[in-house]
Write a protein that holds these residues in place. Structure first.
Motif, PDB file in Angstrom:
ATOM      1  N   CYS A   1       3.427  -7.001  -2.913  1.00 38.82           N
ATOM      2  CA  CYS A   1       3.785  -5.595  -3.099  1.00 38.82           C
ATOM      3  C   CYS A   1       4.321  -5.054  -1.776  1.00 38.82           C
ATOM      4  N   PHE A   2       5.049  -3.952  -1.869  1.00 43.01           N
ATOM      5  CA  PHE A   2       5.446  -3.231  -0.659  1.00 43.01           C
ATOM      6  C   PHE A   2       4.296  -2.281  -0.336  1.00 43.01           C
ATOM      7  N   GLY A   3       3.448  -2.706   0.589  1.00 40.54           N
ATOM      8  CA  GLY A   3       2.199  -2.001   0.841  1.00 40.54           C
ATOM      9  C   GLY A   3       2.358  -0.578   1.320  1.00 40.54           C
ATOM     10  N   ARG A   4       3.465  -0.276   2.006  1.00 45.48           N
ATOM     11  CA  ARG A   4       3.665   1.067   2.553  1.00 45.48           C
ATOM     12  C   ARG A   4       4.465   1.971   1.619  1.00 45.48           C
ATOM     13  N   LEU A   5       4.792   1.444   0.451  1.00 44.86           N
ATOM     14  CA  LEU A   5       5.413   2.271  -0.582  1.00 44.86           C
ATOM     15  C   LEU A   5       4.368   2.630  -1.629  1.00 44.86           C
TER      16      LEU A   5
ATOM     17  N   ASN B   1       7.166   1.128  -5.773  1.00 44.14           N
ATOM     18  CA  ASN B   1       7.205  -0.311  -6.027  1.00 44.14           C
ATOM     19  C   ASN B   1       7.816  -0.606  -7.386  1.00 44.14           C
ATOM     20  N   LEU B   2       7.380   0.143  -8.393  1.00 46.12           N
ATOM     21  CA  LEU B   2       7.900  -0.094  -9.737  1.00 46.12           C
ATOM     22  C   LEU B   2       9.398   0.191  -9.797  1.00 46.12           C
ATOM     23  N   LEU B   3       9.819   1.294  -9.194  1.00 47.24           N
ATOM     24  CA  LEU B   3      11.232   1.659  -9.221  1.00 47.24           C
ATOM     25  C   LEU B   3      12.106   0.583  -8.571  1.00 47.24           C
ATOM     26  N   SER B   4      11.579  -0.084  -7.552  1.00 45.93           N
ATOM     27  CA  SER B   4      12.353  -1.139  -6.890  1.00 45.93           C
ATOM     28  C   SER B   4      12.683  -2.267  -7.855  1.00 45.93           C
ATOM     29  N   GLY B   5      11.810  -2.493  -8.839  1.00 42.88           N
ATOM     30  CA  GLY B   5      12.069  -3.541  -9.809  1.00 42.88           C
ATOM     31  C   GLY B   5      13.207  -3.220 -10.750  1.00 42.88           C
TER      32      GLY B   5
ATOM     33  N   LEU C   1      -2.512   2.240 -13.580  1.00 44.03           N
ATOM     34  CA  LEU C   1      -1.498   2.497 -12.555  1.00 44.03           C
ATOM     35  C   LEU C   1      -0.984   3.935 -12.619  1.00 44.03           C
ATOM     36  N   ALA C   2      -1.033   4.528 -13.802  1.00 45.28           N
ATOM     37  CA  ALA C   2      -0.515   5.887 -13.961  1.00 45.28           C
ATOM     38  C   ALA C   2      -1.271   6.865 -13.076  1.00 45.28           C
ATOM     39  N   GLY C   3      -2.578   6.700 -12.982  1.00 50.07           N
ATOM     40  CA  GLY C   3      -3.384   7.600 -12.166  1.00 50.07           C
ATOM     41  C   GLY C   3      -3.243   7.363 -10.672  1.00 50.07           C
ATOM     42  N   LYS C   4      -2.577   6.264 -10.296  1.00 49.92           N
ATOM     43  CA  LYS C   4      -2.421   5.934  -8.878  1.00 49.92           C
ATOM     44  C   LYS C   4      -0.953   5.860  -8.483  1.00 49.92           C
ATOM     45  N   ARG C   5      -0.094   6.489  -9.254  1.00 50.87           N
ATOM     46  CA  ARG C   5       1.337   6.343  -9.032  1.00 50.87           C
ATOM     47  C   ARG C   5       1.774   6.809  -7.657  1.00 50.87           C
ATOM     48  N   ARG C   6       1.058   7.793  -7.062  1.00 46.07           N
ATOM     49  CA  ARG C   6       1.430   8.305  -5.742  1.00 46.07           C
ATOM     50  C   ARG C   6       0.690   7.604  -4.599  1.00 46.07           C
ATOM     51  N   GLN C   7      -0.248   6.748  -4.929  1.00 47.10           N
ATOM     52  CA  GLN C   7      -1.035   6.060  -3.904  1.00 47.10           C
ATOM     53  C   GLN C   7      -0.241   4.906  -3.300  1.00 47.10           C
ATOM     54  N   LEU C   8      -0.460   4.645  -1.994  1.00 39.62           N
ATOM     55  CA  LEU C   8       0.182   3.502  -1.364  1.00 39.62           C
ATOM     56  C   LEU C   8      -0.303   2.218  -2.029  1.00 39.62           C
ATOM     57  N   ALA C   9       0.622   1.332  -2.348  1.00 38.94           N
ATOM     58  CA  ALA C   9       0.272   0.094  -3.042  1.00 38.94           C
ATOM     59  C   ALA C   9      -0.696  -0.757  -2.223  1.00 38.94           C
ATOM     60  N   GLY C  10      -0.561  -0.698  -0.907  1.00 35.14           N
ATOM     61  CA  GLY C  10      -1.434  -1.490  -0.044  1.00 35.14           C
ATOM     62  C   GLY C  10      -2.886  -1.052  -0.050  1.00 35.14           C
ATOM     63  N   LEU C  11      -3.147   0.124  -0.590  1.00 32.77           N
ATOM     64  CA  LEU C  11      -4.515   0.640  -0.638  1.00 32.77           C
ATOM     65  C   LEU C  11      -5.154   0.460  -2.013  1.00 32.77           C
ATOM     66  N   THR C  12      -4.454  -0.195  -2.923  1.00 33.69           N
ATOM     67  CA  THR C  12      -5.015  -0.450  -4.242  1.00 33.69           C
ATOM     68  C   THR C  12      -5.781  -1.773  -4.240  1.00 33.69           C
ATOM     69  N   SER C  13      -6.542  -2.014  -5.290  1.00 39.57           N
ATOM     70  CA  SER C  13      -7.346  -3.238  -5.383  1.00 39.57           C
ATOM     71  C   SER C  13      -6.461  -4.449  -5.663  1.00 39.57           C
ATOM     72  N   GLY C  14      -7.059  -5.632  -5.529  1.00 40.99           N
ATOM     73  CA  GLY C  14      -6.309  -6.855  -5.807  1.00 40.99           C
ATOM     74  C   GLY C  14      -5.799  -6.909  -7.235  1.00 40.99           C
TER      75      GLY C  14
ATOM     76  N   GLN D   1      -1.865  -6.922  -8.555  1.00 47.11           N
ATOM     77  CA  GLN D   1      -1.281  -7.880  -9.504  1.00 47.11           C
ATOM     78  C   GLN D   1      -0.576  -7.143 -10.639  1.00 47.11           C
ATOM     79  N   MET D   2      -1.159  -6.043 -11.087  1.00 48.34           N
ATOM     80  CA  MET D   2      -0.522  -5.233 -12.131  1.00 48.34           C
ATOM     81  C   MET D   2       0.776  -4.605 -11.618  1.00 48.34           C
ATOM     82  N   ILE D   3       0.785  -4.186 -10.353  1.00 50.38           N
ATOM     83  CA  ILE D   3       1.995  -3.616  -9.758  1.00 50.38           C
ATOM     84  C   ILE D   3       3.101  -4.676  -9.721  1.00 50.38           C
TER      85      ILE D   3
END
Length: 248
Positions: free
Chosen positions: A98-102, A107-111, A136-149, A153-155
């Motif tokens: 994932c792009f941890g700082r996005l 991240n999804l939009l990049s796909g 993922l909907a509830g974390k859409r604004r959260q940095l991907a690098g701060l989400t769980s493993g 994988q879902m991202i």
């Protein structure tokens, strides 16, 4: 009447640095609407096979030196990785990249960049993805690098789905995840296959979970296919475990 498979891998040989043999004569097929498992222990050649199909070997100093890969009836020789993505052949790499700082949504939009979607179409695709992966909907604004493993994988999976693949290549989707998250991800992949007709080729060490969801399976050992068949009939769990352990 013979139906042309969506993917046909024909006796491919892959070497790294021009010398190290990693895949030796692998052949396999994925039919339209199938989930196919590529099983084997670490180092068996599963990831290399997927990278040969997606066109990513060059990044690891690998090359396809023999054989052919045909997707939707077309020989992929000489096609770049991005051209394969545009044609609907998309890989999710091992390791939850994932792009941890996005943010999750960035991240999804990049796909979806490869499809050059307008703003309204982007929003429609995002909502489709969030319907598949509500957490993922509830974390859409959260940095991907701060989400769980598991969320990462879902991202990674969701980012690939934004490209609207016909064939999704999954590399070790269960790696490092808790059993409940593994079940959740595999159940989502099975639903995508069932409800949207998505074809899937997954490389997986966890043969137990893969055999539960696959229509067809191939077992690799030392870069060769040593067994193949339909899980539960032509290919039993015992036979797969024997191959993993290197016994006849």
């Amino acid at each position: 009447m013979t139906t042309t498979p969506l993917l046909a891998v024909e006796a491919i040989e892959v070497r790294y640095d021009g010398a190290i043999l990693a895949v030796d004569g692998v052949s396999l097929q994925v039919g339209q609407g199938q989930v196919v498992a590529l099983l084997g222990a670490n180092g068996a050649g599963k990831s290399t096979t997927l990278k040969a199909i997606s066109g990513l070997l060059g990044a690891a100093r690998g090359s396809l030196v023999r054989g052919a890969i045909r997707y939707a009836g077309q020989d992929l020789a000489g096609q770049s990785a991005d051209a394969r993505v545009r044609a609907g052949l998309v890989q999710v790499l091992e390791g939850r990249h994932c792009f941890g700082r996005l943010s999750v949504e960035e991240n999804l939009l990049s796909g979806g960049f490869v499809r050059r979607l307008g703003r309204a179409a982007q929003r429609e695709e995002l909502e489709r993805i969030y319907a598949w992966f509500p957490r993922l909907a509830g974390k859409r604004r959260q940095l991907a690098g701060l989400t769980s493993g598991g969320e990462q994988q879902m991202i990674a999976l969701s980012r690939a789905l934004m490209a609207r693949p016909r064939l999704l290549l999954l590399d070790e989707p269960s790696m490092g995840l808790a059993p409940l998250l593994v079940e959740e991800i595999f159940a989502s992949v099975a639903r995508l296959n069932r409800e949207e007709g998505l074809s899937v080729l997954m490389a997986e060490q966890n043969s137990a979970i893969a055999l539960d969801y696959a229509h067809q399976a191939f077992v690799l050992e030392s870069g060769r296919v040593v067994q193949s068949g339909v899980p539960g009939t032509g290919l039993t769990r015992e036979a797969v475990q024997a191959a993993y352990l290197g016994v006849g």
